[in-house]
Design a protein around this motif. Sequence first.
Motif, short mmCIF file in Angstrom:
data_model
loop_
_atom_site.label_atom_id
_atom_site.label_comp_id
_atom_site.label_asym_id
_atom_site.label_seq_id
_atom_site.Cartn_x
_atom_site.Cartn_y
_atom_site.Cartn_z
N LYS A 96 0.88 -1.17 0.00
CA LYS A 96 0.00 0.00 0.00
C LYS A 96 0.92 1.22 0.00
CE LYS A 96 -4.21 -1.80 0.74
NZ LYS A 96 -5.47 -1.38 0.15
N ASP A 98 2.18 5.04 1.11
CA ASP A 98 2.18 6.07 2.15
C ASP A 98 1.84 7.42 1.54
OD1 ASP A 98 3.15 4.32 4.27
OD2 ASP A 98 5.05 4.33 3.16
N GLU A 113 -7.69 6.09 -3.03
CA GLU A 113 -7.91 5.85 -1.60
C GLU A 113 -7.77 4.37 -1.25
OE1 GLU A 113 -11.01 7.47 1.69
OE2 GLU A 113 -11.89 6.70 -0.17
N ASN A 115 -5.79 2.29 -2.26
CA ASN A 115 -4.40 1.85 -2.28
C ASN A 115 -3.51 2.55 -1.26
OD1 ASN A 115 -4.20 -0.14 -4.56
ND2 ASN A 115 -5.28 1.53 -5.54
N THR A 117 -2.14 3.49 2.59
CA THR A 117 -2.07 2.93 3.94
C THR A 117 -3.06 3.70 4.81
OG1 THR A 117 -0.34 4.46 4.64
CG2 THR A 117 0.39 2.35 3.69
N SER A 118 -3.26 3.25 6.04
CA SER A 118 -4.22 3.93 6.92
C SER A 118 -3.82 5.38 7.20
CB SER A 118 -4.38 3.16 8.23
OG SER A 118 -3.14 3.09 8.91
N LYS A 119 -2.53 5.69 7.11
CA LYS A 119 -2.06 7.05 7.33
C LYS A 119 -1.58 7.70 6.04
CE LYS A 119 -0.82 6.26 12.10
NZ LYS A 119 0.18 6.36 13.14
N GLY A 120 -1.90 7.08 4.92
CA GLY A 120 -1.42 7.56 3.63
C GLY A 120 -1.98 8.91 3.24
N LYS A 121 -1.25 9.59 2.34
CA LYS A 121 -1.61 10.94 1.90
C LYS A 121 -1.52 11.03 0.39
CE LYS A 121 0.41 12.83 6.08
NZ LYS A 121 1.44 13.68 6.64
#
Length: 148
Positions: A96, A98, A113, A115, A117-121
């Motif tokens: 995934k 970041d 979205e 693809n 990570t949970s904290k990705g930007k």
Amino acid sequence: ALAEYVAVNEGSTVSRPPELAGLKLDGTGLEVNVLVTAASGGVGQYAVQLLKLENAHITATFGARNMDLVRSLGADEVLDYKAPNGVALKSPSGRKYDVIIHCAHNIPWSTLEANLTSKGKRTSNSKAEEAWAKSIDGHATGNILVEP
């Protein structure tokens, strides 16, 4: 050949997007997984090269004819945007992202979205639009990464 430095008028630049504030571009940071869409375009080519300086693991999308170019710039994984994995933006290694540096058109947010990570930007398109407005005759666009 691409230059190590480029000289530009300060009025033609925009600040580094806040989504990329933690990237040091000197190889000392933690590895981040980054997707660069349209990596064979002008902005995408710069993004891949700059991110490689940061110790980023880069997945890049492009048209099939540009695979060798994108790999030569430093992409670790490559996706033809017309292939099924490329359409879905799925990393070949299953990673995934970041950060997604989005330089392409017509990719829905839901695909990006899915693809992250949970904290990705995802980088903001507003910086690209600002750079476009500042460019001479509208010939250059994108996120231009600069430090004050």
